[in-house]
Motif scaffolding. Structure first.
Motif, mmCIF file in Angstrom:
data_model
loop_
_atom_site.group_PDB
_atom_site.id
_atom_site.type_symbol
_atom_site.label_atom_id
_atom_site.label_comp_id
_atom_site.label_asym_id
_atom_site.label_seq_id
_atom_site.Cartn_x
_atom_site.Cartn_y
_atom_site.Cartn_z
ATOM 1 N N ASP A 169 0.845 -1.192 0.000
ATOM 2 C CA ASP A 169 0.000 0.000 0.000
ATOM 3 C C ASP A 169 0.877 1.236 0.000
ATOM 4 O O ASP A 169 1.919 1.272 0.668
ATOM 5 N N ALA A 170 0.438 2.250 -0.719
ATOM 6 C CA ALA A 170 1.135 3.542 -0.695
ATOM 7 C C ALA A 170 0.105 4.653 -0.568
ATOM 8 O O ALA A 170 -0.970 4.591 -1.179
ATOM 9 N N GLY A 171 0.443 5.649 0.229
ATOM 10 C CA GLY A 171 -0.440 6.803 0.384
ATOM 11 C C GLY A 171 0.379 8.069 0.502
ATOM 12 O O GLY A 171 1.557 8.032 0.884
ATOM 13 N N MET A 172 -0.214 9.166 0.152
ATOM 14 C CA MET A 172 0.501 10.449 0.250
ATOM 15 C C MET A 172 -0.475 11.532 0.695
ATOM 16 O O MET A 172 -1.697 11.362 0.645
ATOM 17 N N ILE A 173 0.092 12.655 1.113
ATOM 18 C CA ILE A 173 -0.762 13.775 1.490
ATOM 19 C C ILE A 173 -1.305 14.408 0.211
ATOM 20 O O ILE A 173 -0.542 14.784 -0.675
ATOM 21 N N GLY A 174 -2.616 14.468 0.114
ATOM 22 C CA GLY A 174 -3.248 15.018 -1.082
ATOM 23 C C GLY A 174 -4.647 15.488 -0.762
ATOM 24 O O GLY A 174 -5.062 15.528 0.408
ATOM 25 N N ILE A 175 -5.360 15.836 -1.797
ATOM 26 C CA ILE A 175 -6.733 16.338 -1.640
ATOM 27 C C ILE A 175 -7.663 15.458 -2.456
ATOM 28 O O ILE A 175 -7.444 15.238 -3.654
ATOM 29 N N LYS A 176 -8.678 14.945 -1.781
ATOM 30 C CA LYS A 176 -9.552 13.979 -2.433
ATOM 31 C C LYS A 176 -10.359 14.620 -3.548
ATOM 32 O O LYS A 176 -10.401 14.118 -4.664
ATOM 33 N N LYS A 177 -10.990 15.727 -3.236
ATOM 34 C CA LYS A 177 -11.827 16.410 -4.229
ATOM 35 C C LYS A 177 -11.460 17.887 -4.210
ATOM 36 O O LYS A 177 -11.626 18.553 -3.186
ATOM 37 N N PHE A 178 -10.929 18.381 -5.321
ATOM 38 C CA PHE A 178 -10.502 19.784 -5.346
ATOM 39 C C PHE A 178 -11.683 20.723 -5.151
ATOM 40 O O PHE A 178 -12.701 20.622 -5.848
ATOM 41 N N SER A 179 -11.549 21.621 -4.214
ATOM 42 C CA SER A 179 -12.468 22.744 -4.060
ATOM 43 C C SER A 179 -11.763 23.715 -3.120
ATOM 44 O O SER A 179 -10.883 23.319 -2.350
ATOM 45 N N PRO A 180 -12.107 24.981 -3.162
ATOM 46 C CA PRO A 180 -11.385 25.941 -2.312
ATOM 47 C C PRO A 180 -11.441 25.605 -0.825
ATOM 48 O O PRO A 180 -10.591 26.048 -0.060
ATOM 49 N N ARG A 181 -12.434 24.832 -0.386
ATOM 50 C CA ARG A 181 -12.549 24.523 1.037
ATOM 51 C C ARG A 181 -12.093 23.101 1.392
ATOM 52 O O ARG A 181 -12.180 22.695 2.541
ATOM 53 N N SER A 182 -11.635 22.350 0.426
ATOM 54 C CA SER A 182 -11.179 20.985 0.725
ATOM 55 C C SER A 182 -9.914 21.022 1.571
ATOM 56 O O SER A 182 -9.135 21.964 1.512
ATOM 57 N N ARG A 183 -9.701 19.978 2.347
ATOM 58 C CA ARG A 183 -8.534 19.883 3.228
ATOM 59 C C ARG A 183 -7.618 18.748 2.761
ATOM 60 O O ARG A 183 -8.100 17.696 2.336
ATOM 61 N N SER A 184 -6.333 18.961 2.872
ATOM 62 C CA SER A 184 -5.397 17.892 2.539
ATOM 63 C C SER A 184 -5.421 16.833 3.639
ATOM 64 O O SER A 184 -5.704 17.129 4.802
ATOM 65 N N GLU A 185 -5.117 15.609 3.262
ATOM 66 C CA GLU A 185 -5.091 14.504 4.215
ATOM 67 C C GLU A 185 -4.219 13.391 3.644
ATOM 68 O O GLU A 185 -3.797 13.450 2.485
ATOM 69 N N MET A 186 -3.965 12.388 4.455
ATOM 70 C CA MET A 186 -3.197 11.243 3.982
ATOM 71 C C MET A 186 -4.124 10.342 3.166
ATOM 72 O O MET A 186 -4.986 9.662 3.714
ATOM 73 N N LEU A 187 -3.952 10.361 1.865
ATOM 74 C CA LEU A 187 -4.823 9.622 0.957
ATOM 75 C C LEU A 187 -4.128 8.358 0.463
ATOM 76 O O LEU A 187 -2.941 8.397 0.111
ATOM 77 N N ALA A 188 -4.866 7.269 0.417
ATOM 78 C CA ALA A 188 -4.340 6.072 -0.239
ATOM 79 C C ALA A 188 -4.188 6.356 -1.724
ATOM 80 O O ALA A 188 -5.027 7.035 -2.327
ATOM 81 N N VAL A 189 -3.104 5.866 -2.310
ATOM 82 C CA VAL A 189 -2.847 6.065 -3.734
ATOM 83 C C VAL A 189 -2.851 4.737 -4.482
ATOM 84 O O VAL A 189 -3.411 4.628 -5.570
ATOM 85 N N LEU A 190 -2.246 3.731 -3.893
ATOM 86 C CA LEU A 190 -2.047 2.488 -4.629
ATOM 87 C C LEU A 190 -2.151 1.297 -3.693
ATOM 88 O O LEU A 190 -1.642 1.332 -2.563
ATOM 89 N N HIS A 191 -2.803 0.273 -4.172
ATOM 90 C CA HIS A 191 -2.957 -0.973 -3.420
ATOM 91 C C HIS A 191 -2.603 -2.121 -4.360
ATOM 92 O O HIS A 191 -3.121 -2.198 -5.482
ATOM 93 N N ILE A 192 -1.696 -2.968 -3.935
ATOM 94 C CA ILE A 192 -1.322 -4.140 -4.738
ATOM 95 C C ILE A 192 -1.362 -5.364 -3.835
ATOM 96 O O ILE A 192 -0.840 -5.333 -2.707
ATOM 97 N N THR A 193 -1.970 -6.414 -4.334
ATOM 98 C CA THR A 193 -1.828 -7.701 -3.657
ATOM 99 C C THR A 193 -1.468 -8.766 -4.687
ATOM 100 O O THR A 193 -1.855 -8.677 -5.858
ATOM 101 N N ALA A 194 -0.697 -9.723 -4.252
ATOM 102 C CA ALA A 194 -0.409 -10.899 -5.068
ATOM 103 C C ALA A 194 -0.761 -12.120 -4.234
ATOM 104 O O ALA A 194 -0.421 -12.182 -3.044
ATOM 105 N N GLY A 195 -1.462 -13.061 -4.869
ATOM 106 C CA GLY A 195 -2.036 -14.157 -4.090
ATOM 107 C C GLY A 195 -1.305 -15.466 -4.164
ATOM 108 O O GLY A 195 -1.640 -16.410 -3.436
ATOM 109 N N GLY A 196 -0.302 -15.583 -5.039
ATOM 110 C CA GLY A 196 0.397 -16.862 -5.109
ATOM 111 C C GLY A 196 1.275 -16.987 -6.334
ATOM 112 O O GLY A 196 1.337 -16.090 -7.185
#
Lengths: 363, 382
Positions: A168-195
Motif C-alpha cells: 500500500d502507498a499513500g501520500m498527502i493530497g486532496i480527495k476532491k478539489f475545491s477551495p474549502r477541501s482539506r489535505s489529508e493522507m490519501l491512499a494512492v495504490l494498493h497491490i496484492t499478489a495471491g500466489g
C-alpha cells in the motif's frame, strides 16, 4: 569546477550507491502508445528553446510498463564525495526505504544536425513517477538525478508463502478539489499478489504472446528471469538505462526553469535469488482515484474515471484494522490488470551515466 | 517569457504549488537568544560570500545591532496559493481552487546584513534573515522550499501542544539522521529539538519574575497597550523592538548538484523572499526563566549546532548528547502571513565544462526601500 557547498540539509544519498538484499516486485501492465507518445512530447521531445540531439519514440508493438515496488533494507553511497560529506567530513549515507515507481521502455534516437533521425536507436526507460518513504531519497533523487519522486507512506508485507504480497502507498493530497477541501493522507495504490504462477514464465509467455518483446527488453536488464539467465554471462546484462528530466524552477517566474537537462542513469541487479513468478490472475493493482492523482492516472494510464467503486476489500472500513489504515481509502479506484509479475532478491548498484543534454547551453 | 526562456514543465504526478502563499490564522511561538556571532559569520562566509568580494559586489555579516537568533515554531492551519494570475496548468484546476493544506514549521532565523560594495554601500545594503535550520511537516512544502527558493528545508516530525501547565507551550522536533558516525550506522528518526515553557504571563506559577528588558512590556499598562494596538503591525514592530518580524526578508543559497559529479555545483544563486506578518494579535510573553530549549547534538545533527548555539559565555548545560539553555525572551502571537517577493539577488558564475565559459554572474541587489525610487529614476531594466 564550482564546488557544491555542503550543509546540514544536503546530507543526501549521493550516487553511485549500492543496495544489498533488496526485494523487488514488478508487475507488467498495459499502456497505450498514444499516452506514451504524449508523455514523450511533453517532457522530452520539445524545444526548450533548443532541442536535445535525441528524439524519443514508443517502441513498436504492444505497449507495457513496469509497476515496480522495492524494499531496500540497506542502501549506502559509494561516491568518494560521500566520504567527505559535510563540514564534519562524515559519511551520512546508510539508510533503508521502500519505493514504488512506474517505468516504461522507449526508443531514443539520435538526431543529426540536419534534423534527421538515426534509425538505430537505444532502448531506454523513463520513470514518470516514483514514491519513496524516505526523505533523503526523495531529495536526492529529485535534486541529483532528476527522478520525479514524492514522499509517501508505504507499507509492504511479503506473505508467509512464496508469491504473496500486500503493498500500500499513500501520500498527502486532496480527495476532491475545491477551495474549502482539506489535505489529508490519501491512499494512492494498493497491490496484492495471491500466489505463485502455476504456468511458469515460459508458459505464461506462450499464453500472452504480446509480452514477448517487452520481456526481452526487460530481460536484458538482468533484473530477473533466472530461468532465462542460464547460459548467459553476467557481462551480457548491462543494466537498465533510465532517462530522467531534471529541472528546477526560476524563483521569480515559476513557469520558467533555471536548469533543465536529461540525465541518464543505470541500475544493475546482481546476486539475484529467490525468484518468484506471481500468478497474474491473483494480482490486484488498484489506484485510488483522488483529484490529486487524477491527472497522473489520466495521462499515464489512460483512465478517464474510476472503473470500480469503493475501497479494495482488504481496506473495507468495517474490516480489521491494518498497517495502512491511517490512510483514507474511501475513494473509487482504477483497477489495472497485471499481465505478468515477478519478485526477486538482489544487490543493486545505481550510477549516473551522464547528463546527456543540458538545455540552453549553447553559448 | 523571453524567446530564450526555458519552460518548466510540471509533471502530472506532482503536487507542487509554487508561491506566493497566504497563511491566515497562524500561531507563532517565538524564542530569542544571543546568537553566536562568530559562527554567524562562518555561516555567511560559507553560504553567501562565495568567490571574490570585489567581483560579487557585496559581503554578508552578522547584524551587530541586533545580535540575536530567533526560533520560530509556527502552526499554519490554512495554507493557500495566492497567485494573482492564472497559472499555466492547462485544463487542470488552478492551484488556488484545489484546497487547503495545513502544516507546522520550525526555523531559526539569524539577522544578517548585506553590505554593498564600493560605491553601492547605500543602495545595496539590506537587513535580511538567514535560515540555517528550517523544517516542515508537509513533504511538498519541503520540496517547494528547497527547489524553488533554495531554503534548506528538511521534513520533520513536529509536535506542538501544552507543556506541564495549562496555557504553556511544548514543542518537539524529530529528524531523520544518523546517531553516530560509525561505519554502517543506519539512518533513523532522532529527537532534535525540545522546547518547554511555563504558562503565558501573568501567572502565579513558575520561577521568580523574569529579568529581561521585555519585563517592562508586561506591566498592566504596557500589556493593555499592546493588546489595544496589536492589530497595527507597525506599532507592534516598533514597541517589541523587532521581536515580531513584521516583514522578514530571507536570504538563502539555492544550489544544485551535478548528477555525475555530486561534489560539483551546476547552479548557485542567492534567493530572497518576504514573509509579511499582519493582523498580529494575542501577543503574550512567557517568563523566559521558565523556558527550556534543548538541541540534541549527536551524530549527523551536530553539523547544525554551531549556527543555532547560544553565544559563547551564555549559560547553557551541555553534555555529549545535547545542549540546553534559556532564551532572552519568549512570546507568542497570532498573525496572518503572506509569503511573496521571491527574487534572485545574485547568481554566482558556475563552471559549465564542455569548453564553454562559466555562466555569467547577475545581480539584483537594490535594497527594498530603494526599489521604487530606482524604478522611478533609474535606468530601465533590460
Amino acid at each position: 569546477m564550482t564546488r557544491f557547498i555542503e550543509s546540514f540539509a544536503t546530507q543526501q544519498l549521493l550516487p553511485p550507491w549500492r543496495a544489498t538484499g533488496a526485494r523487488t516486485s514488478g508487475f507488467a501492465i498495459r499502456l497505450t502508445e498514444e499516452r506514451i507518445r504524449d508523455y514523450l512530447a511533453r517532457y522530452f521531445n520539445g524545444g526548450y528553446p533548443d532541442e536535445a540531439p535525441f528524439h524519443y519514440l514508443p517502441l513498436p508493438g504492444p505497449q507495457f510498463g513496469m509497476l515496480t515496488t522495492c524494499y531496500f533494507p540497506d542502501v549506502c553511497s559509494t561516491s568518494p564525495q560521500a566520504a567527505m560529506h559535510g563540514p564534519s567530513q562524515a559519511s551520512w549515507d546508510h539508510l533503508s526505504h521502500r519505493e514504488v515507481y512506474l517505468a516504461f521502455p522507449v526508443m531514443r534516437h539520435g538526431v543529426t544536425k540536419d534534423n534527421l533521425l538515426n534509425v538505430a536507436g537505444t532502448v531506454v526507460w523513463v520513470q514518470p513517477f516514483m514514491y519513496s518513504d524516505n526523505d533523503s531519497v526523495v531529495f536526492s533523487s529529485r535534486e541529483i538525478w532528476g527522478t520525479d519522486t514524492f514522499l509517501a507512506d508505504i507499507v509492504r508485507e511479503d506473505g508467509p508463502s512464496p508469491g504473496q504480497l500486500h503493498f500500500d502507498a499513500g501520500m498527502i493530497g486532496i480527495k476532491k478539489f475545491s477551495p474549502r477541501s482539506r489535505s489529508e493522507m490519501l491512499a494512492v495504490l494498493h497491490i496484492t499478489a495471491g500466489g505463485v504462477d502455476p504456468l511458469g514464465a515460459r508458459e505464461r509467455l506462450k499464453a500472452n504472446p504480446d509480452l514477448e518483446a517487452f520481456l526481452k527488453t526487460l530481460g536484458v536488464s538482468g533484473a530477473f528471469m533466472e530461468e532465462m539467465q542460464k547460459g548467459v554471462r553476467r557481462s551480457d546484462y548491462p543494466g537498465l538505462e533510465v532517462n530522467n528530466l531534471k529541472q528546477f524552477r526560476d524563483c521569480y517566474d515559476m513557469g520558467q526553469a533555471i536548469y533543465r537537462a536529461i540525465v541518464a542513469s543505470k541500475a544493475i541487479h546482481s546476486e539475484i535469488e529467490n525468484v518468484v513468478f506471481y500468478d497474474p490472475d491473483k494480482v490486484e493493482i488498484e489506484f485510488m482515484w483522488s483529484d490529486s492523482v487524477a491527472e497522473m492516472l489520466r495521462t499515464l494510464l489512460n483512465a478517464e474515471k474510476p472503473n470500480d467503486t469503493g475501497p479494495p476489500a482488504l481496506h473495507d472500513p468495517t474490516g480489521p484494522a491494518g498497517a495502512a489504515d491511517k490512510m483514507d481509502w474511501d475513494m473509487d479506484r482504477v483497477v489495472v490488470k497485471a499481465e505478468f509479475g515477478f519478485s526477486f532478491t538482489s544487490n543493486v548498484t545505481f550510477e549516473v551515466i551522464s547528463t546527456i543534454h543540458t538545455y540552453g547551453m549553447t553559448s | 517569457m523571453s524567446p530564450e526562456a526555458i519552460p518548466y514543465v510540471q509533471s502530472a504526478a506532482s503536487q507542487e504549488v509554487p508561491p506566493p502563499y497566504h497563511f491566515p490564522g497562524v500561531t507563532v511561538n517565538a524564542f530569542v537568544w544571543e546568537a553566536n556571532l562568530p559562527q554567524v559569520q562562518v555561516y555567511c562566509d560559507r553560504f553567501f560570500n562565495l568567490g571574490d568580494a570585489q567581483e560579487r559586489g557585496f559581503t554578508y555579516r552578522p547584524a551587530a545591532a541586533w545580535p540575536y537568533a530567533i526560533l520560530l515554531v509556527i502552526d499554519y492551519p490554512v495554507m493557500l496559493s495566492a497567485s494573482p494570475v492564472p497559472e499555466n496548468v492547462g485544463n487542470e484546476t488552478p492551484y488556488g481552487n484545489r484546497g487547503i493544506v495545513s502544516q507546522r514549521e520550525v526555523f531559526v532565523a539569524l539577522p544578517v546584513v548585506r553590505f554593498g560594495g564600493a560605491g553601492r554601500l547605500l543602495s545595496d545594503t539590506n537587513l535580511e534573515f538567514a535560515l540555517p535550520f528550517i523544517v516542515v511537516g508537509e513533504p511538498m512544502s519541503a520540496v517547494c522550499g528547497r527547489e524553488m527558493l533554495g531554503l534548506e528545508k528538511l521534513r520533520a516530525e513536529i509536535t506542538i501542544g501544552e507543556s506541564e501547565f495549562p496555557d504553556s507551550f511544548r514543542g518537539r522536533v524529530g529528524l531523520p539522521g544518523w546517531a553516530t558516525d560509525e561505519e554502517g550506522e543506519m539512518q533513523r528518526m532522532l529527537p532534535f529539538l525540545e522546547v518547554d515553557t511555563g504558562p503565558a504571563v501573568p501567572t502565579w506559577r513558575g520561577s521568580a519574575k523574569e529579568t529581561s528588558p521585555w519585563t517592562l512590556l508586561r506591566s498592566r499598562t504596557a500589556g493593555n497597550l499592546i493588546g489595544a494596538m496589536a492589530t497595527a503591525s507597525e506599532f507592534v514592530g516598533t514597541v517589541s523592538a523587532g521581536l515580531v518580524p513584521t516583514a522578514m526578508q530571507t536570504v538563502s543559497l539555492k544550489q544544485f548538484r551535478d548528477a555525475r559529479n555530486p561534489g560539483k555545483a551546476l547552479y548557485q544563486a542567492l534567493i530572497s523572499c518576504r514573509s509579511k506578518y499582519t493582523s498580529i494579535e494575542n501577543f503574550e510573553f512567557y517568563n523566559e526563566n521558565d523556558v527550556y530549549i534543548k538541541f540534541y547534538t549527536n551524530g549527523s545533527l551536530a553539523e547544525i549546532i554551531p549556527f543555532v548555539d547560544i553565544a559563547s559565555g551564555g549559560e547553557k548545560i551541555a553534555d555529549e548528547q545535547s545542549i540546553a539553555f534559556r532564551p532572552k525572551a519568549a512570546y507568542r502571537f497570532n498573525a496572518t502571513i503572506d509569503f511573496d517577493n521571491m527574487r534572485t539577488l545574485h547568481t554566482f558564475p558556475v563552471d559549465r565544462g564542455h569548453g564553454l565559459p562559466p555562466t555569467k554572474a547577475t545581480s539584483d541587489l537594490i535594497s527594498p526601500w530603494l526599489r521604487p525610487w530606482q524604478g522611478f529614476f533609474g535606468r530601465p531594466t533590460p
